[in-house]
Design an enzyme around this catalytic site. Structure first.
Site, short mmCIF file in Angstrom:
data_model
loop_
_atom_site.label_atom_id
_atom_site.label_comp_id
_atom_site.label_asym_id
_atom_site.label_seq_id
_atom_site.Cartn_x
_atom_site.Cartn_y
_atom_site.Cartn_z
N HIS A 33 -65.76 -46.88 11.65
CA HIS A 33 -66.29 -48.22 11.35
C HIS A 33 -65.31 -49.30 11.79
O HIS A 33 -65.70 -50.35 12.30
CB HIS A 33 -66.53 -48.38 9.83
CG HIS A 33 -67.57 -47.46 9.28
ND1 HIS A 33 -67.28 -46.39 8.47
CD2 HIS A 33 -68.92 -47.44 9.43
CE1 HIS A 33 -68.39 -45.77 8.12
NE2 HIS A 33 -69.40 -46.38 8.70
N SER A 181 -68.74 -40.46 7.34
CA SER A 181 -68.59 -40.68 5.90
C SER A 181 -68.82 -39.38 5.13
O SER A 181 -68.35 -39.21 4.01
CB SER A 181 -69.59 -41.74 5.42
OG SER A 181 -69.39 -42.92 6.14
#
Ligand code: PAF
Length: 279
Positions: A33, A181
């Site tokens: 990210h 994630s």
């Protein structure tokens, strides 16, 4: 950094005339990210990030409940990366009483969409809402979710032609494992087993014929008994459709499967050379 933990006011008043680069996320931020934020900062003066765990893209309440939520550290990471506005809308803001799911079409029902029915309808629906509210100039999505990136790009061309969709390359651990994630849910042993994914794809990406790519990837996957394959597809990156032996040129190798209860995906680029054709 502005933390708009409830709502994003009209971008006219909040963000003025400056160009906006938008990084939509579901939180549980990692270096993948952060690299998207870096890309965003190179494109526009204002970087907006959203964190919204989108219920409509999960096939089951169990999967939604299992999704990691780490807002405190996310805020710190976003701030350190230079995000200007961090927006964490709640469900009622994204999904007012009457909303219609967007149909992701046939290409949304293959590969990921085959195993995760309705997943891409949920993704396009939330991306549409986020775009309507944030009104960015650029939106940045990771290449790790290759099918998602493809579908969002096509959808944006049709529905949000003023927004330029930019892709960010997949960020990997030193081991080769694509950052995700979901990786935090892997035990150390499972993390080790998961390495077979990037290992197999890397081997395949170096081959020059359809047959060699296919057989080498599948052979490598069999070396790890704790990996359960969902699909491996050799696709044309321009159409997302599977190629056959007659194809020459760039291909994308898409792979998904499970280690324990954790579903992982990854992809690598490869090129089928004319002399490899037919093999
Ligand atoms: O890739 C993700 O994190 C999500 O699918 C996205 C694009 C933020 C939509 O919820």
């Amino acid at each position: 950094m502005q933390h708009l933990l409830k709502y994003l006011p009209s971008t006219d008043t909040a963000l003025g005339e400056k160009k906006i680069a938008f990084v939509p996320t579901m939180g549980a931020l990692h270096q993948g990210h952060i690299s998207l934020v870096k890309e965003a900062k190179s494109l526009a003066e204002q970087v907006v990030m959203s964190i919204f765990v989108n219920p409509t893209q999960f096939e089951s309440v169990e999967d939604l409940a299992k999704y990691p939520r780490t807002l405190k550290t996310d805020i710190q990471l976003a701030e350190a990366a230079g995000v200007d506005v961090l927006w964490t809308p709640d469900v009622s803001e994204i999904y007012p009483d009457k909303y219609k799911l967007i149909d992701a079409g046939e290409l949304g029902r293959i590969y990921e969409g085959h195993t995760r029915a309705g997943h891409f309808d949920g993704v396009l629906t939330v991306v549409n809402r986020l775009f309507e509210i944030v009104k960015p100039d650029y939106a940045i999505f990771g290449e790790k979710d290759f099918q998602q990136l493809f579908l969002i790009r096509e959808f944006s061309k049709r529905a949000h032609s003023g927004i330029e969709v930019i892709s960010g390359r997949t960020i990997r651990e030193d081991s080769g494992l694509a950052m995700s994630s979901r990786n935090v849910r892997l035990s150390p042993d499972e993390t080790n087993s998961a390495l077979v994914i990037s290992r197999a794809l890397e081997i395949g990406s170096k081959k020059q014929s359809y047959a060699e790519i296919k057989s080498s990837v599948l052979a490598e996957l069999t070396t790890e008994i704790d990996f359960k394959l969902d699909y491996f597809a050799i696709v044309n990156p321009k159409s997302l459709l599977e190629v056959d032996q007659s194809h020459i040129g760039p291909v994308q190798l898409l792979l998904a499967g499970w280690v324990g209860s954790v579903r992982l995906i990854d992809n690598f680029a490869a090129v089928i050379e004319p002399e490899g054709r037919g093999n």
